[in-house]
Design a protein around this motif. Structure first.
Motif, PDB file in Angstrom:
ATOM      1  N   THR A 288       0.820  -1.245  -0.141  1.00  0.00           N
ATOM      2  CA  THR A 288       0.074  -0.143  -0.088  1.00  0.00           C
ATOM      3  C   THR A 288       0.783   1.309   0.092  1.00  0.00           C
ATOM      4  OG1 THR A 288      -0.166  -0.085   2.499  1.00  0.00           O
ATOM      5  CG2 THR A 288      -1.899  -1.126   1.114  1.00  0.00           C
ATOM      6  N   GLY A 289       2.271   1.225   0.236  1.00  0.00           N
ATOM      7  CA  GLY A 289       2.736   2.313   0.216  1.00  0.00           C
ATOM      8  C   GLY A 289       4.510   1.915   0.357  1.00  0.00           C
ATOM      9  N   ASP A 290       5.136   2.978   0.123  1.00  0.00           N
ATOM     10  CA  ASP A 290       6.425   2.701   0.127  1.00  0.00           C
ATOM     11  C   ASP A 290       7.133   2.979   1.642  1.00  0.00           C
ATOM     12  OD1 ASP A 290       9.402   2.742  -0.169  1.00  0.00           O
ATOM     13  OD2 ASP A 290       9.462   4.459  -1.145  1.00  0.00           O
ATOM     14  N   PRO A 291       7.774   2.063   2.569  1.00  0.00           N
ATOM     15  CA  PRO A 291       8.043   2.251   3.893  1.00  0.00           C
ATOM     16  C   PRO A 291       9.162   3.158   4.009  1.00  0.00           C
ATOM     17  CG  PRO A 291       9.083   0.077   3.016  1.00  0.00           C
ATOM     18  CD  PRO A 291       7.971   0.689   1.829  1.00  0.00           C
ATOM     19  N   LEU A 292       9.923   3.406   2.660  1.00  0.00           N
ATOM     20  CA  LEU A 292      10.971   4.775   2.995  1.00  0.00           C
ATOM     21  C   LEU A 292      10.623   5.926   2.441  1.00  0.00           C
ATOM     22  CD1 LEU A 292      13.937   2.505   1.533  1.00  0.00           C
ATOM     23  CD2 LEU A 292      13.216   3.053   4.149  1.00  0.00           C
ATOM     24  N   ASN A 293       9.365   6.223   2.328  1.00  0.00           N
ATOM     25  CA  ASN A 293       8.606   7.568   2.188  1.00  0.00           C
ATOM     26  C   ASN A 293       8.443   8.269   3.325  1.00  0.00           C
ATOM     27  OD1 ASN A 293       7.002   9.643   1.289  1.00  0.00           O
ATOM     28  ND2 ASN A 293       5.808   8.577  -0.021  1.00  0.00           N
ATOM     29  N   VAL A 294       9.116   9.420   3.505  1.00  0.00           N
ATOM     30  CA  VAL A 294       9.348  10.054   4.638  1.00  0.00           C
ATOM     31  C   VAL A 294       7.895  10.745   5.115  1.00  0.00           C
ATOM     32  CG1 VAL A 294      11.908  10.075   4.680  1.00  0.00           C
ATOM     33  CG2 VAL A 294      10.360  12.041   3.594  1.00  0.00           C
ATOM     34  N   LEU A 295       7.024  11.013   3.711  1.00  0.00           N
ATOM     35  CA  LEU A 295       6.044  11.476   4.087  1.00  0.00           C
ATOM     36  C   LEU A 295       4.549  10.727   4.560  1.00  0.00           C
ATOM     37  CD1 LEU A 295       6.058  13.818   0.637  1.00  0.00           C
ATOM     38  CD2 LEU A 295       6.762  14.466   3.121  1.00  0.00           C
ATOM     39  N   THR A 296       5.015   9.567   4.295  1.00  0.00           N
ATOM     40  CA  THR A 296       3.847   8.458   4.704  1.00  0.00           C
ATOM     41  C   THR A 296       4.202   7.420   5.504  1.00  0.00           C
ATOM     42  OG1 THR A 296       4.323   7.249   2.680  1.00  0.00           O
ATOM     43  CG2 THR A 296       2.911   8.684   2.356  1.00  0.00           C
ATOM     44  N   SER A 297       5.466   7.087   5.849  1.00  0.00           N
ATOM     45  CA  SER A 297       5.856   6.146   6.662  1.00  0.00           C
ATOM     46  C   SER A 297       5.968   6.676   7.972  1.00  0.00           C
ATOM     47  CB  SER A 297       7.420   5.449   6.087  1.00  0.00           C
ATOM     48  OG  SER A 297       7.389   4.436   6.908  1.00  0.00           O
ATOM     49  N   THR A 298       6.358   5.681   9.018  1.00  0.00           N
ATOM     50  CA  THR A 298       6.624   6.118  10.299  1.00  0.00           C
ATOM     51  C   THR A 298       7.963   5.727  10.597  1.00  0.00           C
ATOM     52  OG1 THR A 298       6.080   3.781  10.994  1.00  0.00           O
ATOM     53  CG2 THR A 298       4.339   5.355  11.043  1.00  0.00           C
ATOM     54  N   PRO A 299       8.867   6.346  11.557  1.00  0.00           N
ATOM     55  CA  PRO A 299      10.071   5.766  11.886  1.00  0.00           C
ATOM     56  C   PRO A 299      10.292   4.388  11.985  1.00  0.00           C
ATOM     57  CG  PRO A 299       9.540   7.988  13.204  1.00  0.00           C
ATOM     58  CD  PRO A 299       8.317   7.267  12.346  1.00  0.00           C
ATOM     59  N   PHE A 300       9.393   3.557  12.981  1.00  0.00           N
ATOM     60  CA  PHE A 300       9.466   2.276  13.108  1.00  0.00           C
ATOM     61  C   PHE A 300       9.549   1.615  11.587  1.00  0.00           C
ATOM     62  CE2 PHE A 300       7.140  -1.652  15.250  1.00  0.00           C
ATOM     63  CZ  PHE A 300       8.331  -2.227  15.307  1.00  0.00           C
ATOM     64  N   LEU A 301       8.488   1.961  10.853  1.00  0.00           N
ATOM     65  CA  LEU A 301       8.623   1.085   9.595  1.00  0.00           C
ATOM     66  C   LEU A 301       9.846   1.497   8.813  1.00  0.00           C
ATOM     67  CD1 LEU A 301       7.185  -0.695   7.560  1.00  0.00           C
ATOM     68  CD2 LEU A 301       5.642   1.353   6.765  1.00  0.00           C
TER      69      LEU A 301
END
Length: 398
Positions: A39-52
């Protein structure tokens, strides 16, 4: 150089290889069972969380370290084999790895017995790199080193061509350099997915091969550790400088974000597909520093990692099948049918996975831990079998 020193030196390589194999399984379990896997890029700083973000980022260490250590191990083999023997072995093992990638790994990841999608992943990159190194290993050491440096330092210059308006990557361009999940038809409804373009990975394996000289009797343990610490520190410093300049070395420049943490995450988000110079610098810098630290560490935990490192290929194949089997069980446990799986296959080319379905990151970690625990007895048995049957030539291919 004493035999005990040699054993300890080799152990440090196996222990680090084992560590990255264990970390690698976390990323693949996440791909299989995390509810945000598609559902998204885990490295996208705009949508991810630090844990992910860091769950994904730490696994970036695995592929380059494994490729680099493969090259290093090949150099150590070159000490025991003639150039002709080494070349022959590398060529045959490279062909074998390509077959494994096409047949066993593609099936493990897709669970599709009709092979509608064949994947070119890290085993493919290692296999083709071994075939190339089979020929390069006959050349003088300095020539091989120069070729490796030219590839690793220079391949990102092709990014400027890719950035030109109207540029379109074709099959050979994707196969050699770009190949970020590029899909090409084979025949009918069968397709090829290029995930690991081999040239930059070949360059990294070549440098690993050349780095192997520091693990020979020409250097004492103390001398080697100093070299490892200096080299690892230099690479990390080089990464910071290269990334700070933000002009060359990675196709995706970092940018200032709304917070310091987000800016740092953007800075550290380096390109793996294909592996950029910045990516290889930071990951191999960490790996070399780890080699320096691990050389003098020997305890129960390092012995566990050593087993995984000594059986890395065996482990690699098994962990994919086990992870996907767990995914399949959970798929039917959630009430789905085979028809649901076939419908979902239209959107995700991996059977028994549906975008948006799955489990939290905490559950991902739990399943990952259980998978590692379940694999250890099998790997320990195989390690003992290999040790007791060194006369079996085919074991060198596994």
């Amino acid at each position: 150089m004493s035999s005990s020193s040699t054993l300890k030196r080799i152990d440090s390589i196996d222990v680090l290889r084992g560590i990255v194999m264990v970390i690698m399984a976390l990323d693949h379990v996440r791909d299989f069972v995390h509810d945000q896997a598609y559902t998204g890029d885990p490295l996208n700083v705009l949508t991810s969380t630090p844990f992910l973000y860091f769950t994904r980022w730490i696994t970036h260490l695995c592929a380059p370290t494994f490729v680099f250590l493969s090259g290093l191990s090949i150099y150590l083999q070159s000490i025991r084999k003639s150039k002709a023997e080494l070349s022959s072995f590398l060529f045959k093992r490279g062909i074998w790895l390509l077959c494994v990638e096409f047949v066993l790994i593609s099936l493990a990841i897709t669970f599709n017995p009709f092979y509608n999608l064949v994947l070119l992943q890290v085993i493919w990159a290692i296999g083709i790199s071994m075939i190339i190194l089979a020929f390069l290993s006959r050349l003088p050491y300095k020539v091989v080193l120069a070729i490796g440096l030219i590839i690793v330092l220079g391949h990102n210059s092709l990014d400027f061509w890719e950035a030109e308006p109207g540029f379109k990557a074709g099959f050979w361009w994707d196969l050699l350099h770009h190949g970020s999940f590029a899909i090409y038809p084979i025949v009918g409804d069968h397709f090829l997915a290029i995930m690991y373009p081999f040239v930059p990975w070949t360059g990294l394996m070549i440098l690993g091969y050349c780095f192997g000289i520091f693990f020979t009797s020409k250097f004492t343990s103390t001398e080697r550790q100093k070299i490892l610490f200096k080299t690892g520190s230099f690479l990390l410093g080089f990464f910071v400088l290269l990334r700070a300049i933000n002009v060359y070395g990675d196709p995706h420049p970092w940018a200032t974000q709304t917070s310091g943490l987000a800016t740092f995450l953007s800075f550290m988000n380096v390109n793996k597909y294909p592996p950029s110079l910045a990516y290889m610098s930071v990951m191999i810098g960490i790996a070399i520093l780890a080699l320096a630290v691990l050389e003098n560490i020997q305890n129960k935990l390092s012995n566990v990692f050593r087993v995984f490192g000594r059986t890395a290929f065996f482990y690699y194949i098994l962990h994919f099948y086990l992870a996907h089997l767990i995914t399949t069980v959970l798929f039917f446990y959630r009430g789905h049918s085979l028809d649901d799986a076939l419908i979902a296959l239209q959107k995700i080319p991996f059977l028994f996975q549906i975008a948006g379905e799955g489990y939290s990151l905490e559950i991902v970690y739990l399943i990952w831990a259980l998978l590692i625990v379940s694999l250890y007895p099998l790997c320990n048995w195989y390690d003992s079998y290999k040790t007791a049957h060194k006369e079996k030539w085919w074991l060198s291919y596994l």
